[in-house]
Design a protein around this motif. Structure first.
Motif, PDB file in Angstrom:
ATOM      1  N   TRP A   1       0.821  -1.208   0.000  1.00  0.00           N
ATOM      2  CA  TRP A   1       0.000   0.000   0.000  1.00  0.00           C
ATOM      3  C   TRP A   1       0.854   1.258   0.000  1.00  0.00           C
ATOM      4  O   TRP A   1       1.981   1.263   0.479  1.00  0.00           O
ATOM      5  CB  TRP A   1      -0.968   0.020   1.180  1.00  0.00           C
ATOM      6  CG  TRP A   1      -0.354  -0.005   2.559  1.00  0.00           C
ATOM      7  CD1 TRP A   1      -0.033  -1.111   3.294  1.00  0.00           C
ATOM      8  CD2 TRP A   1      -0.014   1.127   3.372  1.00  0.00           C
ATOM      9  NE1 TRP A   1       0.488  -0.749   4.514  1.00  0.00           N
ATOM     10  CE2 TRP A   1       0.510   0.624   4.589  1.00  0.00           C
ATOM     11  CE3 TRP A   1      -0.094   2.507   3.202  1.00  0.00           C
ATOM     12  CZ2 TRP A   1       0.945   1.454   5.629  1.00  0.00           C
ATOM     13  CZ3 TRP A   1       0.337   3.339   4.232  1.00  0.00           C
ATOM     14  CH2 TRP A   1       0.847   2.810   5.429  1.00  0.00           C
ATOM     15  N   ASN A   2       0.271   2.308  -0.548  1.00  0.00           N
ATOM     16  CA  ASN A   2       0.801   3.668  -0.483  1.00  0.00           C
ATOM     17  C   ASN A   2      -0.340   4.576  -0.048  1.00  0.00           C
ATOM     18  O   ASN A   2      -1.495   4.344  -0.414  1.00  0.00           O
ATOM     19  CB  ASN A   2       1.302   4.148  -1.854  1.00  0.00           C
ATOM     20  CG  ASN A   2       2.496   3.355  -2.346  1.00  0.00           C
ATOM     21  OD1 ASN A   2       3.370   3.005  -1.571  1.00  0.00           O
ATOM     22  ND2 ASN A   2       2.518   3.061  -3.637  1.00  0.00           N
ATOM     23  N   GLY A   3      -0.038   5.621   0.712  1.00  0.00           N
ATOM     24  CA  GLY A   3      -1.080   6.562   1.116  1.00  0.00           C
ATOM     25  C   GLY A   3      -1.146   6.712   2.615  1.00  0.00           C
ATOM     26  O   GLY A   3      -0.214   7.201   3.242  1.00  0.00           O
ATOM     27  N   THR A   4      -2.256   6.279   3.231  1.00  0.00           N
ATOM     28  CA  THR A   4      -2.428   6.350   4.681  1.00  0.00           C
ATOM     29  C   THR A   4      -2.769   4.964   5.215  1.00  0.00           C
ATOM     30  O   THR A   4      -3.263   4.103   4.492  1.00  0.00           O
ATOM     31  CB  THR A   4      -3.560   7.313   5.075  1.00  0.00           C
ATOM     32  OG1 THR A   4      -4.811   6.759   4.656  1.00  0.00           O
ATOM     33  CG2 THR A   4      -3.368   8.688   4.442  1.00  0.00           C
ATOM     34  N   ARG A   5      -2.532   4.781   6.502  1.00  0.00           N
ATOM     35  CA  ARG A   5      -2.845   3.481   7.098  1.00  0.00           C
ATOM     36  C   ARG A   5      -4.351   3.234   7.110  1.00  0.00           C
ATOM     37  O   ARG A   5      -4.803   2.097   6.925  1.00  0.00           O
ATOM     38  CB  ARG A   5      -2.268   3.396   8.512  1.00  0.00           C
ATOM     39  CG  ARG A   5      -2.473   2.042   9.173  1.00  0.00           C
ATOM     40  CD  ARG A   5      -1.400   1.760  10.211  1.00  0.00           C
ATOM     41  NE  ARG A   5      -1.300   2.800  11.203  1.00  0.00           N
ATOM     42  CZ  ARG A   5      -1.889   2.762  12.410  1.00  0.00           C
ATOM     43  NH1 ARG A   5      -2.652   1.734  12.741  1.00  0.00           N
ATOM     44  NH2 ARG A   5      -1.722   3.738  13.274  1.00  0.00           N
ATOM     45  N   ASP A   6      -5.165   4.269   7.344  1.00  0.00           N
ATOM     46  CA  ASP A   6      -6.619   4.092   7.268  1.00  0.00           C
ATOM     47  C   ASP A   6      -7.028   3.574   5.897  1.00  0.00           C
ATOM     48  O   ASP A   6      -7.833   2.641   5.775  1.00  0.00           O
ATOM     49  CB  ASP A   6      -7.337   5.417   7.537  1.00  0.00           C
ATOM     50  CG  ASP A   6      -7.507   5.711   9.024  1.00  0.00           C
ATOM     51  OD1 ASP A   6      -7.340   4.776   9.839  1.00  0.00           O
ATOM     52  OD2 ASP A   6      -7.811   6.870   9.360  1.00  0.00           O
ATOM     53  N   ALA A   7      -6.484   4.203   4.845  1.00  0.00           N
ATOM     54  CA  ALA A   7      -6.825   3.767   3.490  1.00  0.00           C
ATOM     55  C   ALA A   7      -6.354   2.342   3.248  1.00  0.00           C
ATOM     56  O   ALA A   7      -7.040   1.548   2.591  1.00  0.00           O
ATOM     57  CB  ALA A   7      -6.209   4.716   2.468  1.00  0.00           C
ATOM     58  N   ALA A   8      -5.184   1.993   3.788  1.00  0.00           N
ATOM     59  CA  ALA A   8      -4.661   0.637   3.614  1.00  0.00           C
ATOM     60  C   ALA A   8      -5.573  -0.389   4.278  1.00  0.00           C
ATOM     61  O   ALA A   8      -5.897  -1.431   3.694  1.00  0.00           O
ATOM     62  CB  ALA A   8      -3.252   0.547   4.195  1.00  0.00           C
ATOM     63  N   GLN A   9      -5.993  -0.102   5.511  1.00  0.00           N
ATOM     64  CA  GLN A   9      -6.848  -1.063   6.208  1.00  0.00           C
ATOM     65  C   GLN A   9      -8.199  -1.206   5.525  1.00  0.00           C
ATOM     66  O   GLN A   9      -8.769  -2.301   5.499  1.00  0.00           O
ATOM     67  CB  GLN A   9      -7.025  -0.640   7.666  1.00  0.00           C
ATOM     68  CG  GLN A   9      -5.761  -0.695   8.496  1.00  0.00           C
ATOM     69  CD  GLN A   9      -5.184  -2.088   8.682  1.00  0.00           C
ATOM     70  OE1 GLN A   9      -4.024  -2.250   9.030  1.00  0.00           O
ATOM     71  NE2 GLN A   9      -5.977  -3.123   8.466  1.00  0.00           N
ATOM     72  N   ASN A  10      -8.696  -0.128   4.948  1.00  0.00           N
ATOM     73  CA  ASN A  10      -9.970  -0.234   4.241  1.00  0.00           C
ATOM     74  C   ASN A  10      -9.815  -0.954   2.907  1.00  0.00           C
ATOM     75  O   ASN A  10     -10.758  -1.609   2.439  1.00  0.00           O
ATOM     76  CB  ASN A  10     -10.590   1.150   4.074  1.00  0.00           C
ATOM     77  CG  ASN A  10     -11.216   1.632   5.373  1.00  0.00           C
ATOM     78  OD1 ASN A  10     -11.870   0.861   6.072  1.00  0.00           O
ATOM     79  ND2 ASN A  10     -10.997   2.890   5.715  1.00  0.00           N
ATOM     80  N   MET A  11      -8.638  -0.852   2.298  1.00  0.00           N
ATOM     81  CA  MET A  11      -8.365  -1.675   1.124  1.00  0.00           C
ATOM     82  C   MET A  11      -8.388  -3.156   1.530  1.00  0.00           C
ATOM     83  O   MET A  11      -8.939  -3.999   0.810  1.00  0.00           O
ATOM     84  CB  MET A  11      -7.017  -1.303   0.517  1.00  0.00           C
ATOM     85  CG  MET A  11      -6.645  -2.111  -0.713  1.00  0.00           C
ATOM     86  SD  MET A  11      -5.199  -1.442  -1.580  1.00  0.00           S
ATOM     87  CE  MET A  11      -3.919  -1.663  -0.337  1.00  0.00           C
ATOM     88  N   TRP A  12      -7.801  -3.464   2.680  1.00  0.00           N
ATOM     89  CA  TRP A  12      -7.837  -4.841   3.182  1.00  0.00           C
ATOM     90  C   TRP A  12      -9.279  -5.298   3.409  1.00  0.00           C
ATOM     91  O   TRP A  12      -9.656  -6.411   3.030  1.00  0.00           O
ATOM     92  CB  TRP A  12      -7.040  -4.957   4.478  1.00  0.00           C
ATOM     93  CG  TRP A  12      -7.127  -6.316   5.092  1.00  0.00           C
ATOM     94  CD1 TRP A  12      -8.066  -6.766   5.971  1.00  0.00           C
ATOM     95  CD2 TRP A  12      -6.274  -7.432   4.821  1.00  0.00           C
ATOM     96  NE1 TRP A  12      -7.849  -8.087   6.289  1.00  0.00           N
ATOM     97  CE2 TRP A  12      -6.756  -8.521   5.596  1.00  0.00           C
ATOM     98  CE3 TRP A  12      -5.157  -7.613   4.024  1.00  0.00           C
ATOM     99  CZ2 TRP A  12      -6.146  -9.767   5.574  1.00  0.00           C
ATOM    100  CZ3 TRP A  12      -4.546  -8.866   4.008  1.00  0.00           C
ATOM    101  CH2 TRP A  12      -5.045  -9.923   4.773  1.00  0.00           C
TER     102      TRP A  12
END
Length: 678
Positions: free
Chosen positions: A256-267
């Motif tokens: 992932w690139n960006g923010t951890r919130d965005a990463a977890q929501n991608m998950w």
């Protein structure tokens, strides 16, 4: 002064400064193609011919790199579906006949890849010793100046800290190892999901394990420019007999690139799109169940008449149930407890003279489906399996371990449970597990030091076959996974079942709030129970699955409030499908606020939950929301007062939303809906 002080404390605790790029990433539904392309390139490099592979083992004293360099390689590719490409890389040793097969799945819609490694003896004699099998053994490149943070969660301890999120800085020359080190329960100590971040928190990699047994994961920075990640079974040292095949744990890597919130929501999106079970071809919808377990020692003292009475009373009070939950203790017993005679799997004819079918028929006639509990892997003294087929079990004490690794035992259990599900007309199968399995596997290892890990591997393979075959025979049936609460929540199980009862630490509001906060980033569908009719208790336990544990025979309970709370849950429950955002810091302290929100960009709807705990002295504060579009307008509705206010997305993201409480403890449920949506 008081309100101003609260305002400042909440903004600090929420940590809510959001850059424009972060807002854009959080509001985006699609995964950037550049991230998917970068993942594809990484996989190509890892599996390039002649290069170091992302898995490792030792065979006959040789490293996997040395051994595989002398093997013949065959590559076969194909498509599982439009979004998944399969690749099978088979390495064959012409001298011994040992075959090493890596089955890879690449995702076209996410920057993710997964694989399992198989070993098969195609020779005529037993192989040399295979040991230290690590399906993931790879360095991830870093800038030498990067600070690395590892985000991971506690497991299902059956305590207040269940699923607590942890975050640690991994300094240079430091390492961290976690795993399933407690009696063979896969997630008693830690969840097998990890998010390592670097580059100022703008880049990272998530890794996950699928193995319903003993696994370990290590993360180390022994070199400044790499983060080395190793995942595998805790103990492997074994040979293979001719024709024998084993497998490793499943591993997943997502960049992932960006923010951890965005990463977890991608998950979360990947979990919904590619992992959650789909009985009948459909994702599970949020469901309402009810049980009488608290009033009959599970079902140890229950009768068919009791069960029917509870169902009827709920319906009389206007509480529409999706499932009636039949818990442990429905089989014969010797007067001790529901743990008597585990392994005698038929309804007690004394208490259920017409079987459980009478309860199912009664429920079905009123539009309620039936759920039935099993714990096949525990066998106690005096039970039918204990007395008639001890060879199907491991151990020699009064509690034994049913061995799915025994083909005859596996076939019998599959057929028997299948026949019960049909004869009793059961709609949802509940699989529990409360056996200290490592004691039995360790004993098998001691008997043959050159076969360490084989009993565990064969049990896992058999167990997964059992679950898959039940689903094949009952394609429309949802399966629930339990293990003394949340001790078996790894990826292989989560692809086959949902945890409708995620922890045996139940009901207590503060601890269960913490469960939702910690678990929602990784596991988007789970459940909890309600045993008191108050808004604070109900909302603390509000989840995609709610299990009512109320005595419905009591006629003067506050059923109007229960109906109102359930109606609110029904209005917002579809938004559990969306993104999850923590709005405050995690805490189990009784004098703070905790809150979060779920939001679905594709529908423009979501909800916020905020809790003012019992010891809090604060009555008002502001918290910035997340995941909204700054260019759009939103209607914000207090679901208790039904008062609505219109806000711009930019205002909610930047200035925040004010919450005002009149007492402690107290909860707020706020509906968010996009205005002027076409």
């Amino acid at each position: 002064m008081f309100r101003k002080r609260v305002f400042l404390i909440l903004l600090a605790s929420c940590g809510l400064a959001v850059s424009l790029s972060a807002k854009k990433a959080e509001a985006s539904v699609a995964v950037p193609q550049s991230q998917i392309d970068a993942c594809r390139a990484w996989v190509d490099r890892q599996f390039a011919v002649g290069g170091p592979l992302p898995f490792s083992f030792v065979y006959d004293g040789k490293s996997s790199g040395e051994f595989l360099s002398g093997c013949k390689l065959k590559v076969k590719t194909g498509s599982a579906d439009a979004a998944r490409k399969r690749e099978v890389r088979t390495y064959t040793d012409p001298a011994s006949g040992l075959e090493v097969r890596c089955e890879i799945v690449r995702y076209a819609d996410y920057p993710a890849v997964e694989w399992v490694v198989y070993f098969k003896n195609n020779g005529r004699t037993k192989t040399g010793i295979l040991e230290n099998l690590l399906p993931l053994d790879v360095p991830f490149g870093l800038d030498g100046k990067d600070d690395v943070y590892l985000n991971y969660n506690e497991g299902g301890h059956s305590g207040a800290k269940d699923f607590q999120p942890n975050r640690m800085k991994l300094g240079r020359q430091e390492a961290k190892e976690v795993g399933a080190f407690w009696y063979g329960f896969p997630t008693a100590e830690n969840l097998p999901f990890f998010n390592a971040e670097w580059n100022g928190g703008t880049r990272g990699v998530m890794t996950a394990v699928g193995w319903p047994a003993q696994w370990k994961a290590s993360f180390d920075r022994k070199a400044d420019t790499t983060l080395n990640v190793r995942i595998g079974q805790i103990k492997t040292r074994l040979y293979l007999e001719p024709g024998e095949e084993i497998r490793t744990p499943l591993v997943v890597v997502m960049f992932w690139n960006g923010t951890r919130d965005a990463a977890q929501n991608m998950w979360r999106g990947w979990m919904y799109d590619h992992n959650l079970p789909r009985p009948g071809g459909r994702l599970p919808e949020p469901i309402l169940e009810a049980a009488s377990s608290a009033y009959f020692a599970e079902m140890f003292h229950a009768t068919d008449k009791d069960q029917m009475e509870f169902i009827d009373r709920y319906l009389e009070e206007g509480v529409k149930l999706d499932y009636w939950w039949m818990d442990a203790g429905w089989y014969p017993n010797r007067g001790g407890s529901w743990q008597d005679l585990l392994g005698t799997w038929y309804p007690d004819p004394k208490r259920y003279p017409n079987g459980l079918r009478a309860i199912s028929d009664h429920a079905h006639a009123k539009g309620v489906r039936s759920l039935l509990w099993f714990e096949p892997e525990r066998v106690t003294a005096g039970s039918w399996i204990y007395e008639n087929h001890p060879e199907w079990t491991l151990g020699d004490g009064t509690t034994r371990f049913f061995n799915y690794g025994n083909p005859e035992a596996l076939a019998w259990m599959t057929d028997h449970v299948d026949s019960l599900l049909k004869s009793e007309d059961i709609d949802l199968y509940r699989q529990d597990f409360a056996v200290m399995s490592s004691d039995y596997w360790n004993e098998e290892d001691r008997k043959n030091p050159d076969r360490q890990g084989i009993a565990e591997i064969k049990h896992v393979i058999g167990y997964l076959k059992y679950m898959d075959e039940l689903q094949r025979r009952h394609p429309g049936m949802l399966i629930d996974i339990c293990a003394a609460g949340g001790k078996r929540l790894e990826l292989e199980n989560l692809r086959r079942a949902v945890p409708l009862w995620r922890s045996d630490y139940a009901f207590e509001p503060v601890g269960v709030q913490g469960q939702t906060y910690g678990l929602s980033a990784w596991i988007p569908f789970s459940g909890a129970g309600v045993n008191r009719i108050t808004a604070y208790d109900f909302r603390s336990n509000m989840s995609p699955s709610i299990v009512l544990n109320l005595d419905s025979r009591v006629k003067d309970a506050d059923y109007p409030l229960l109906r109102r709370l359930l109606a609110q849950w029904e209005e917002v429950r579809g938004d559990y499908r969306g993104d999850f955002y923590p709005l405050t810091a995690y805490s189990l302290q009784d004098d703070v606020w905790i809150g979060w929100m779920f939001f679905r960009p594709e529908t423009g709807t979501g909800f916020v939950q905020m809790f003012n705990r019992a010891g809090s002295i604060y009555d008002s504060g502001v918290c910035r929301l997340k995941g909204l579009d700054p260019q759009k307008r939103y209607r914000v509705t207090d679901m208790d007062t039904q008062q609505s206010v219109l806000f711009g997305g930019e205002e909610l993201l930047g200035q925040g939303l004010r919450f005002t409480f009149t007492q402690a403890p107290e909860s707020k449920l706020i509906r968010i809906s996009e205005v002027d949506r076409p």
